[in-house]
Design a protein around this motif. Sequence first.
Motif, PDB file in Angstrom:
ATOM      1  N   VAL A 255       5.391  -8.132  -5.104  1.00  0.00           N
ATOM      2  CA  VAL A 255       3.919  -7.511  -4.522  1.00  0.00           C
ATOM      3  C   VAL A 255       3.425  -7.705  -5.362  1.00  0.00           C
ATOM      4  N   ASP A 256       2.106  -8.684  -4.270  1.00  0.00           N
ATOM      5  CA  ASP A 256       0.629  -8.962  -5.357  1.00  0.00           C
ATOM      6  C   ASP A 256      -0.333  -7.694  -4.918  1.00  0.00           C
ATOM      7  N   VAL A 257      -0.967  -7.281  -5.755  1.00  0.00           N
ATOM      8  CA  VAL A 257      -1.676  -6.442  -5.588  1.00  0.00           C
ATOM      9  C   VAL A 257      -3.120  -6.861  -5.968  1.00  0.00           C
ATOM     10  N   ASP A 258      -4.216  -7.133  -4.973  1.00  0.00           N
ATOM     11  CA  ASP A 258      -6.144  -6.906  -5.274  1.00  0.00           C
ATOM     12  C   ASP A 258      -6.445  -6.358  -5.864  1.00  0.00           C
ATOM     13  N   ILE A 259      -6.718  -7.219  -7.629  1.00  0.00           N
ATOM     14  CA  ILE A 259      -8.163  -6.087  -8.272  1.00  0.00           C
ATOM     15  C   ILE A 259      -9.073  -6.197  -8.375  1.00  0.00           C
ATOM     16  N   SER A 260      -9.091  -7.349  -7.399  1.00  0.00           N
ATOM     17  CA  SER A 260     -10.510  -7.927  -7.346  1.00  0.00           C
ATOM     18  C   SER A 260     -12.006  -6.683  -7.233  1.00  0.00           C
TER      19      SER A 260
END
Length: 690
Positions: free
Chosen positions: A296-301
């Motif tokens: 799973v890739d989570v975007d924290i930008s």
Amino acid sequence: AELDTLDIIVLGAILLGTLAYFTKGTYWGVTKDPYANAFANANGAKAGKSRNIVEKMEESGKNCVIFYGSQTGTAEDYASRLAKEGKSRFGLETMVADLEEYDFENLDTFPSDKVAMFILATYGEGEPTDNAVDFYEFVTGEDAAFSESNDPALGNLNYVTFGLGNNTYEHYNSMVRNVDKAFTKFGAHRIGEAGEGDDGAGTMEEDFLAWKEPMWSALADKMGLQEREAVYEPVFGIVDRENLSVESPEVYLGEPNKMHLEGTAKGPFNAHNPYIAPIVESRELFSVKDRNCLHVDVDISGSKLSYQTGDHIAIWPTNAGDEVDRFLDILGLKEKRHNVISVKALEPTAKVPFPTPTTYDAIVRYHMEICAPVSRQFVSTLAAFAPNEEAKAEMVKLGSDKDYFHEKTIPHLFNIAGLLAKVSSGEKWTNIPFSAVIEGLNKLQPRYYSISSSSLVQPKKISITAVVENQMVPGREEPFRGVATNYLLALKQKQNGDPNPEAFGKTYELLGPRNKYDGIHVPVHVRHSNFKLPSDPSKPVIMIGPGTGVAPFRGFVQERAKQAQNGAPVGKTLLFFGCRKPEEDFMYENEWKEYKEALGDKFELVTAFSRQTSKKVYVQHRLQEYSKEVNELLSQKGFFYVCGDAANMAREVNAVLAKIIATERGVTEAKGEDIVKSMRSSNQYQEDVW
Ligand code: FAD
């Protein structure tokens, strides 16, 4: 039988009285909600609160404080249980306190007619829990400067301790041991044994129960307490808010705090305030049908969150709809699930563990660990509220007979709803005060994952590698399913428009409270760890990561590949990976090839397949085969890392490495073990295990 009915009527009357007391007030017209609790103010909650425990106890008339150092909520739960028991059985005026919220310079002025209990978990490599860091440093530091410095400094302090640890870790229960040592050094008086619970042996709850009985007797002797018939007294008052509905903007439907409710969520994002992060990609890593492992890739930008390679990310899960339904149903709350209630602490030092006003549905779905193993003590408490005599007798037996309890609950992996339904044959438990439920169950805990990406390569995108907990249990109709990993699985299936999502997975409320998680979002925060690559990339590294233990090493290798591409001299990067069969669960098989291209012969992947042939091959066997090279790399100040299963693998790897060192360096095995120990203390040997 008549007496029991009477008991229940009396209890009911007390409860109704309490409710009446709280609804009678003329508060309703006031703009400030009198039932809103500290939670609502998110980070502002602590402002202006006294950090002086002696003063606080004096003001609130308490004579027993139970401090907790807790990471996953168990120590906090034990502290609450002791507080409750001390009050109901011995009439102690108890309070529970988070170590983080007090100062300890004046512990030497703690009155000798009071008692302080310390329930202390040890985390990771013998570290204090996040909330106990300052306390620990102060108390165990070289020269703790107490305010008055009596001689001995803590000569007045009467204390009680219990530690929560895991014997599979090197520094078993070091937190409680060191604190106890420090207190003794300062002349404090311990009451009862310094208890130790062992999660590694799976006996935490029983260790706690066995420790607390003699502790209470010793405490009763010391303080001259009389034990009395324990009567259930609710800690929380539940107030129906008939003028509010799920439509009302001030009602929490699962939002973690006030900012989230008002749509003004902002950082800092942390263990009290999650970031609702978009999942940008999710996919399956296994090629078999019956087991799942998620990437799973989570975007924290969109946040100010940052991470470093080797850190952990916390996922805030939601309970599955099926389990929420089952729970509300057996308590007879299904019809009332969307009714709005406020929950008010009936005594000033108790804390409501979620923001209110809210609904039963939201509490159960977002805030309570309803699927966890059942506590025997909670079963005892609930016996008084059984729907019939037979069920009551069974609950009393389960609560008092340890072996019987284990035989009846463990093989089935029951959660509380499952057990209650089994005991009453499905009859509803409508007599249980909701306060008892709030007190008896843990807060729903975020789950940690070793970040499987490199912050050098993808600073704003955090990767997770998680194996889905799903096991068939003999005698159960449905498989046992883990809370967070099945939530992630459901999110992945939704994101990918999976044609056949599991029926169970479909029951999650993936849109979150008021659809705030729409578009595939998940609440997260980041926890920094000490599990780090050497700052000098030319140092060799040896990594042992079977199964999901490979997670942080994907990040490590990704980082070293990037450093090599950037022209840095990168040292030998040796990874031992294990799984069942190459065609089933060989995670990231193709990615390793890419990293190999970047790193050339600096990268070597050594595989161990446990089910490929009749002979089971594990990472520690392959490690043994590499004795010579491993010893050589370590002699060049190479770093050694182990990640994954704490119970067996990490221990065996430690033992194998000691043997390797002994053989290769021609020293005794005992000396080999000593060398590994000193590698650990100098951080040359690092573990990230669970
Ligand atoms: P849970 O519902 O929490 O269940 C977990 C286990 O608890 C079950 O398997 C079972 O043994 C027991 N249990 C739960 N309920 C019951 C019951 N009613 N009766 C009996 N037993 C029960 N995992 C990864 O996959 N990848 C990682 O990279 C990773 N990194 C981690 C790093 C750290 C520092 C830590 C502490 C853990 C890490 N984990 C990792 C583990 C992860 O945090 C979770 O524990 C795991 O994913 C299971 O979570 P869950 O909510 O799905 O299962």
